[in-house]
Design a protein around this motif. Sequence first.
Motif, PDB file in Angstrom:
ATOM      1  N   VAL A 269       0.844  -1.197   0.000  1.00  0.00           N
ATOM      2  CA  VAL A 269       0.000   0.000   0.000  1.00  0.00           C
ATOM      3  C   VAL A 269       0.880   1.248   0.000  1.00  0.00           C
ATOM      4  O   VAL A 269       2.024   1.206   0.461  1.00  0.00           O
ATOM      5  CB  VAL A 269      -0.956   0.033   1.225  1.00  0.00           C
ATOM      6  N   PRO A 270       0.375   2.369  -0.514  1.00  0.00           N
ATOM      7  CA  PRO A 270       1.136   3.625  -0.425  1.00  0.00           C
ATOM      8  C   PRO A 270       1.401   3.984   1.036  1.00  0.00           C
ATOM      9  O   PRO A 270       0.624   3.628   1.929  1.00  0.00           O
ATOM     10  CB  PRO A 270       0.194   4.652  -1.077  1.00  0.00           C
ATOM     11  N   ARG A 271       2.478   4.694   1.267  1.00  0.00           N
ATOM     12  CA  ARG A 271       2.894   4.978   2.646  1.00  0.00           C
ATOM     13  C   ARG A 271       1.838   5.744   3.439  1.00  0.00           C
ATOM     14  O   ARG A 271       1.709   5.563   4.641  1.00  0.00           O
ATOM     15  CB  ARG A 271       4.210   5.749   2.636  1.00  0.00           C
ATOM     16  N   SER A 272       1.094   6.616   2.761  1.00  0.00           N
ATOM     17  CA  SER A 272       0.085   7.398   3.485  1.00  0.00           C
ATOM     18  C   SER A 272      -1.045   6.524   4.015  1.00  0.00           C
ATOM     19  O   SER A 272      -1.772   6.927   4.918  1.00  0.00           O
ATOM     20  CB  SER A 272      -0.485   8.491   2.572  1.00  0.00           C
ATOM     21  N   VAL A 273      -1.190   5.308   3.468  1.00  0.00           N
ATOM     22  CA  VAL A 273      -2.247   4.393   3.925  1.00  0.00           C
ATOM     23  C   VAL A 273      -1.797   3.606   5.162  1.00  0.00           C
ATOM     24  O   VAL A 273      -2.621   3.105   5.928  1.00  0.00           O
ATOM     25  CB  VAL A 273      -2.665   3.430   2.783  1.00  0.00           C
ATOM     26  N   LEU A 274      -0.477   3.523   5.374  1.00  0.00           N
ATOM     27  CA  LEU A 274       0.040   2.752   6.515  1.00  0.00           C
ATOM     28  C   LEU A 274      -0.515   3.255   7.847  1.00  0.00           C
ATOM     29  O   LEU A 274      -0.757   2.480   8.762  1.00  0.00           O
ATOM     30  CB  LEU A 274       1.572   2.816   6.562  1.00  0.00           C
ATOM     31  N   GLN A 275      -0.729   4.560   7.932  1.00  0.00           N
ATOM     32  CA  GLN A 275      -1.227   5.158   9.171  1.00  0.00           C
ATOM     33  C   GLN A 275      -2.556   4.524   9.582  1.00  0.00           C
ATOM     34  O   GLN A 275      -2.803   4.283  10.764  1.00  0.00           O
ATOM     35  CB  GLN A 275      -1.409   6.671   8.967  1.00  0.00           C
ATOM     36  N   ALA A 276      -3.415   4.253   8.598  1.00  0.00           N
ATOM     37  CA  ALA A 276      -4.715   3.640   8.881  1.00  0.00           C
ATOM     38  C   ALA A 276      -4.601   2.127   9.052  1.00  0.00           C
ATOM     39  O   ALA A 276      -5.339   1.515   9.822  1.00  0.00           O
ATOM     40  CB  ALA A 276      -5.705   3.959   7.758  1.00  0.00           C
ATOM     41  N   LEU A 277      -3.643   1.530   8.348  1.00  0.00           N
ATOM     42  CA  LEU A 277      -3.521   0.067   8.329  1.00  0.00           C
ATOM     43  C   LEU A 277      -2.866  -0.481   9.594  1.00  0.00           C
ATOM     44  O   LEU A 277      -3.232  -1.559  10.083  1.00  0.00           O
ATOM     45  CB  LEU A 277      -2.709  -0.341   7.094  1.00  0.00           C
ATOM     46  N   LEU A 278      -1.884   0.266  10.137  1.00  0.00           N
ATOM     47  CA  LEU A 278      -1.132  -0.209  11.298  1.00  0.00           C
ATOM     48  C   LEU A 278      -1.739   0.354  12.579  1.00  0.00           C
ATOM     49  O   LEU A 278      -1.641   1.551  12.829  1.00  0.00           O
ATOM     50  CB  LEU A 278       0.331   0.231  11.205  1.00  0.00           C
TER      51      LEU A 278
ATOM     52  N   GLN B 244      -4.828   5.947  -5.454  1.00  0.00           N
ATOM     53  CA  GLN B 244      -3.927   4.996  -4.793  1.00  0.00           C
ATOM     54  C   GLN B 244      -4.278   3.556  -5.142  1.00  0.00           C
ATOM     55  O   GLN B 244      -3.390   2.711  -5.284  1.00  0.00           O
ATOM     56  CB  GLN B 244      -3.976   5.198  -3.277  1.00  0.00           C
ATOM     57  N   LEU B 245      -5.574   3.284  -5.296  1.00  0.00           N
ATOM     58  CA  LEU B 245      -5.994   1.920  -5.653  1.00  0.00           C
ATOM     59  C   LEU B 245      -5.408   1.500  -7.003  1.00  0.00           C
ATOM     60  O   LEU B 245      -5.126   0.320  -7.225  1.00  0.00           O
ATOM     61  CB  LEU B 245      -7.521   1.816  -5.692  1.00  0.00           C
ATOM     62  N   ASP B 246      -5.215   2.473  -7.886  1.00  0.00           N
ATOM     63  CA  ASP B 246      -4.644   2.155  -9.198  1.00  0.00           C
ATOM     64  C   ASP B 246      -3.174   1.742  -9.096  1.00  0.00           C
ATOM     65  O   ASP B 246      -2.634   1.125 -10.013  1.00  0.00           O
ATOM     66  CB  ASP B 246      -4.778   3.367 -10.139  1.00  0.00           C
ATOM     67  N   GLU B 247      -2.520   2.089  -7.972  1.00  0.00           N
ATOM     68  CA  GLU B 247      -1.105   1.712  -7.763  1.00  0.00           C
ATOM     69  C   GLU B 247      -0.973   0.329  -7.126  1.00  0.00           C
ATOM     70  O   GLU B 247       0.118  -0.240  -7.070  1.00  0.00           O
ATOM     71  CB  GLU B 247      -0.419   2.725  -6.837  1.00  0.00           C
TER      72      GLU B 247
ATOM     73  N   GLY C   7     -11.149   0.007   1.328  1.00  0.00           N
ATOM     74  CA  GLY C   7     -11.153  -0.441  -0.063  1.00  0.00           C
ATOM     75  C   GLY C   7     -10.084  -1.481  -0.300  1.00  0.00           C
ATOM     76  O   GLY C   7      -9.667  -1.722  -1.434  1.00  0.00           O
ATOM     77  N   LEU C   8      -9.627  -2.119   0.811  1.00  0.00           N
ATOM     78  CA  LEU C   8      -8.477  -3.026   0.721  1.00  0.00           C
ATOM     79  C   LEU C   8      -8.860  -4.490   0.565  1.00  0.00           C
ATOM     80  O   LEU C   8      -8.184  -5.246  -0.125  1.00  0.00           O
ATOM     81  CB  LEU C   8      -7.598  -2.865   1.973  1.00  0.00           C
TER      82      LEU C   8
END
Length: 373
Positions: A234-243, A316-319, A265-266
């Motif tokens: 995932v993009p780094r900005s999403v890590l905040q929500a994921l971790l 981000q989903l496209d990445e 959306g993961l």
Amino acid sequence: MSKQQLEQGACAGCGVKLHTESADKPGFIPASALERDPAICQRCFRIKNYNEAISVTIDQDDFLKLLGGIAATNSLVVHIVDLFDFEGSLISGLQRFVGNNPVLLVVNKIDLLPKGVNMNRLRNWVQKQAKTQGLQTVEVVLCSAKRNIGFDRVIEALAEYRGKRDVYVVGATNVGKSTLINRIIRDYSDLDRELTTSRYPGTTLDAVHIPLDDGHDIIDTPGIVYNHRMTEIVPRSVLQALLPDKPIKQMVYQLNDKQTLFIGGLVRFDFVEGERQSFTLYSSNALPVHRTKLERADELYADHRGEMLAPPTKEQLDEIPAWTRHRLTVRRGSDTDVFISGLGWIHVNGGTGALIDVHAPKGVRVILRDALI
């Protein structure tokens, strides 16, 4: 720092060799920062002061060579894993790399579990899972480096099993390895610096030798990057929500078959077939969950991906790799988790069996396992 010292010097934060030549390569330090004590590379400086990581990579062949060299030494190996991503962060085939050296398994981030979890049962679960993976351990220590839970036992176990030997600390990226070593440095060493830590994977770039009083070293190795973990893709900005960074509150959903849960959306979780039952979700509470009927799931995702069903954003989903479907059959009478590496897990509570489809980015590990809680 003179030119000669620079040629020999390593970053005090991540251990990579320092240079002033190319800003996009690991170890770059501006000439104006050479007099800084301790000397740290630009990347570590930016992580430390701005919590901002600069993307760099380490050669995997060199890393495997480093890991493979442990077998020829007489050392204690400390393998740190993330309890929240246990199967995703356990180093595959570690036993063959370390040879006959003893392995101390340190299970970090127990502070993320809901309150009231039985620690003895948890330790037994870890021992059983490690054994299944072919890993022989002298002890399993449960801890939280961040909250200083169980840390005294980590230090006691190091002294108990090390003898007069070096200690190699190994683990995947972002399992809390550097945080744990920083605690050792702060409390049990005269070394006047700490390793760079951040919420970004892959902070430590090269083996860092930390001298001990008896002439031996603690050797912190770079983290292995496993692309089967959601946290790596995932993009780094999403890590905040994921971790998660505090104890998670488990969410219980009563589902009939032909119902679907979207986790941001993961991930999409389809209860395809089975008796009405409850499912308990253990993931970061920063990820919103949406329930819908299975027949509407495709349409809902097409219309709301990256907006209502977020994070990530549409761009981000496209990445991120496209979803692939995992079909899982939960046996009647079993006590089972659906584990999604880097995201968490879903406990199947019914015991009546279930047919489940999990849609996750291609490459992310999705498996059934014995229930953790």
